[in-house]
Design a protein around this motif. Sequence first.
Motif, PDB file in Angstrom:
ATOM      1  N   GLU A 194      -9.265  -9.639   2.371  1.00  0.00           N
ATOM      2  CA  GLU A 194     -10.592  -9.022   2.430  1.00  0.00           C
ATOM      3  C   GLU A 194     -10.586  -7.743   3.271  1.00  0.00           C
ATOM      4  O   GLU A 194     -11.456  -6.888   3.088  1.00  0.00           O
ATOM      5  CB  GLU A 194     -11.611 -10.012   2.980  1.00  0.00           C
ATOM      6  CG  GLU A 194     -11.948 -11.108   1.990  1.00  0.00           C
ATOM      7  CD  GLU A 194     -12.899 -12.153   2.538  1.00  0.00           C
ATOM      8  OE1 GLU A 194     -13.165 -12.156   3.769  1.00  0.00           O
ATOM      9  OE2 GLU A 194     -13.377 -12.965   1.737  1.00  0.00           O
ATOM     10  N   GLU A 195      -9.600  -7.581   4.144  1.00  0.00           N
ATOM     11  CA  GLU A 195      -9.471  -6.349   4.921  1.00  0.00           C
ATOM     12  C   GLU A 195      -8.845  -5.227   4.094  1.00  0.00           C
ATOM     13  O   GLU A 195      -9.051  -4.050   4.393  1.00  0.00           O
ATOM     14  CB  GLU A 195      -8.602  -6.584   6.154  1.00  0.00           C
ATOM     15  CG  GLU A 195      -9.167  -7.591   7.131  1.00  0.00           C
ATOM     16  CD  GLU A 195      -8.184  -7.924   8.250  1.00  0.00           C
ATOM     17  OE1 GLU A 195      -7.210  -7.164   8.468  1.00  0.00           O
ATOM     18  OE2 GLU A 195      -8.382  -8.974   8.891  1.00  0.00           O
ATOM     19  N   TYR A 196      -8.076  -5.578   3.086  1.00  0.00           N
ATOM     20  CA  TYR A 196      -7.321  -4.593   2.311  1.00  0.00           C
ATOM     21  C   TYR A 196      -7.910  -4.312   0.930  1.00  0.00           C
ATOM     22  O   TYR A 196      -7.627  -3.264   0.344  1.00  0.00           O
ATOM     23  CB  TYR A 196      -5.873  -5.065   2.150  1.00  0.00           C
ATOM     24  CG  TYR A 196      -5.059  -4.913   3.405  1.00  0.00           C
ATOM     25  CD1 TYR A 196      -4.288  -3.774   3.626  1.00  0.00           C
ATOM     26  CD2 TYR A 196      -5.061  -5.894   4.391  1.00  0.00           C
ATOM     27  CE1 TYR A 196      -3.545  -3.628   4.782  1.00  0.00           C
ATOM     28  CE2 TYR A 196      -4.326  -5.760   5.553  1.00  0.00           C
ATOM     29  CZ  TYR A 196      -3.570  -4.623   5.743  1.00  0.00           C
ATOM     30  OH  TYR A 196      -2.837  -4.471   6.900  1.00  0.00           O
ATOM     31  N   PHE A 197      -8.675  -5.225   0.376  1.00  0.00           N
ATOM     32  CA  PHE A 197      -9.210  -5.093  -0.978  1.00  0.00           C
ATOM     33  C   PHE A 197     -10.731  -5.183  -0.949  1.00  0.00           C
ATOM     34  O   PHE A 197     -11.296  -5.875  -0.112  1.00  0.00           O
ATOM     35  CB  PHE A 197      -8.678  -6.218  -1.884  1.00  0.00           C
ATOM     36  CG  PHE A 197      -7.206  -6.159  -2.137  1.00  0.00           C
ATOM     37  CD1 PHE A 197      -6.694  -5.531  -3.267  1.00  0.00           C
ATOM     38  CD2 PHE A 197      -6.313  -6.750  -1.245  1.00  0.00           C
ATOM     39  CE1 PHE A 197      -5.326  -5.488  -3.497  1.00  0.00           C
ATOM     40  CE2 PHE A 197      -4.947  -6.718  -1.469  1.00  0.00           C
ATOM     41  CZ  PHE A 197      -4.451  -6.079  -2.601  1.00  0.00           C
ATOM     42  N   GLN A 198     -11.366  -4.496  -1.883  1.00  0.00           N
ATOM     43  CA  GLN A 198     -12.798  -4.607  -2.083  1.00  0.00           C
ATOM     44  C   GLN A 198     -13.031  -5.074  -3.520  1.00  0.00           C
ATOM     45  O   GLN A 198     -12.203  -4.871  -4.395  1.00  0.00           O
ATOM     46  CB  GLN A 198     -13.501  -3.258  -1.887  1.00  0.00           C
ATOM     47  CG  GLN A 198     -13.423  -2.706  -0.462  1.00  0.00           C
ATOM     48  CD  GLN A 198     -12.131  -1.974  -0.180  1.00  0.00           C
ATOM     49  OE1 GLN A 198     -11.639  -1.230  -1.013  1.00  0.00           O
ATOM     50  NE2 GLN A 198     -11.559  -2.194   0.995  1.00  0.00           N
ATOM     51  N   ALA A 199     -14.205  -5.676  -3.766  1.00  0.00           N
ATOM     52  CA  ALA A 199     -14.560  -6.094  -5.119  1.00  0.00           C
ATOM     53  C   ALA A 199     -14.662  -4.848  -6.013  1.00  0.00           C
ATOM     54  O   ALA A 199     -15.069  -3.790  -5.536  1.00  0.00           O
ATOM     55  CB  ALA A 199     -15.876  -6.852  -5.093  1.00  0.00           C
ATOM     56  N   GLN A 239      -6.502  -0.698  -4.514  1.00  0.00           N
ATOM     57  CA  GLN A 239      -7.650  -0.917  -5.401  1.00  0.00           C
ATOM     58  C   GLN A 239      -7.274  -0.780  -6.878  1.00  0.00           C
ATOM     59  O   GLN A 239      -8.024  -1.224  -7.748  1.00  0.00           O
ATOM     60  CB  GLN A 239      -8.791   0.033  -5.065  1.00  0.00           C
ATOM     61  CG  GLN A 239      -9.546  -0.378  -3.819  1.00  0.00           C
ATOM     62  CD  GLN A 239     -10.059  -1.815  -3.862  1.00  0.00           C
ATOM     63  OE1 GLN A 239      -9.663  -2.641  -3.041  1.00  0.00           O
ATOM     64  NE2 GLN A 239     -10.912  -2.136  -4.798  1.00  0.00           N
ATOM     65  N   LYS A 278      -8.476 -14.141   4.180  1.00  0.00           N
ATOM     66  CA  LYS A 278      -9.138 -13.320   5.201  1.00  0.00           C
ATOM     67  C   LYS A 278      -8.478 -11.942   5.304  1.00  0.00           C
ATOM     68  O   LYS A 278      -9.162 -10.911   5.346  1.00  0.00           O
ATOM     69  CB  LYS A 278      -9.083 -14.051   6.548  1.00  0.00           C
ATOM     70  CG  LYS A 278      -9.698 -13.288   7.699  1.00  0.00           C
ATOM     71  CD  LYS A 278      -9.509 -14.060   9.006  1.00  0.00           C
ATOM     72  CE  LYS A 278      -9.288 -13.065  10.109  1.00  0.00           C
ATOM     73  NZ  LYS A 278      -8.411 -13.458  11.140  1.00  0.00           N
ATOM     74  N   TYR A 335     -12.001  -7.613  -7.149  1.00  0.00           N
ATOM     75  CA  TYR A 335     -10.673  -8.001  -6.687  1.00  0.00           C
ATOM     76  C   TYR A 335      -9.714  -8.143  -7.865  1.00  0.00           C
ATOM     77  O   TYR A 335     -10.138  -8.407  -8.991  1.00  0.00           O
ATOM     78  CB  TYR A 335     -10.749  -9.328  -5.920  1.00  0.00           C
ATOM     79  CG  TYR A 335     -11.624  -9.249  -4.698  1.00  0.00           C
ATOM     80  CD1 TYR A 335     -11.236  -8.508  -3.589  1.00  0.00           C
ATOM     81  CD2 TYR A 335     -12.848  -9.898  -4.665  1.00  0.00           C
ATOM     82  CE1 TYR A 335     -12.045  -8.423  -2.464  1.00  0.00           C
ATOM     83  CE2 TYR A 335     -13.668  -9.819  -3.533  1.00  0.00           C
ATOM     84  CZ  TYR A 335     -13.256  -9.071  -2.445  1.00  0.00           C
ATOM     85  OH  TYR A 335     -14.062  -8.984  -1.336  1.00  0.00           O
ATOM     86  N   GLN A 342       0.830  -1.202   0.000  1.00  0.00           N
ATOM     87  CA  GLN A 342       0.000   0.000   0.000  1.00  0.00           C
ATOM     88  C   GLN A 342       0.866   1.255   0.000  1.00  0.00           C
ATOM     89  O   GLN A 342       0.584   2.216  -0.722  1.00  0.00           O
ATOM     90  CB  GLN A 342      -0.913  -0.022   1.222  1.00  0.00           C
ATOM     91  CG  GLN A 342      -1.934   1.077   1.269  1.00  0.00           C
ATOM     92  CD  GLN A 342      -2.958   0.831   2.380  1.00  0.00           C
ATOM     93  OE1 GLN A 342      -2.974  -0.198   3.041  1.00  0.00           O
ATOM     94  NE2 GLN A 342      -3.830   1.782   2.573  1.00  0.00           N
TER      95      GLN A 342
END
Length: 129
Positions: free
Chosen positions: A95-100, A72, A92, A102, A61
């Motif tokens: 999913e905390e760092y990326f959103q759809a 993203q 898991k 993906y 990041q």
Amino acid sequence: MSNKAMINTEQAPAAIGPYSQAVKAGNTVYLSGQIPLDPHTMELVSEDFEAQARQVFDNLQAVCQEAAGSLQDIVKLNLYLVDLDNFGVVNKVMEEYFQAPYPARAAVGVKQLPKGSQVEAEAVMVIGD
């Protein structure tokens, strides 16, 4: 290549070899592999896999932000795991760092990573679309 720029930030670990943290060519940024090193101490953040995975994404990041992008904007992510049994944990954490939507992704089991790391990630990011 005249449109090639090296990306470097002190917010991610310094390169531990003859490479750049990332290279920007046009609107594509190629991010070098990040392992879970604290950028200030250059030591592994923890022996715990989940903590290591979080640090890898924090490091990615930081490099993305230095290149005027974000996680993203990553279109392709390659993960290297010393133990593929950690596949669920890395999902898991992702999913905390990326959103759809993906990024496209590969997860590869490897025998060993630099500095005894359990996980490494490299990526390709497209910015300015």
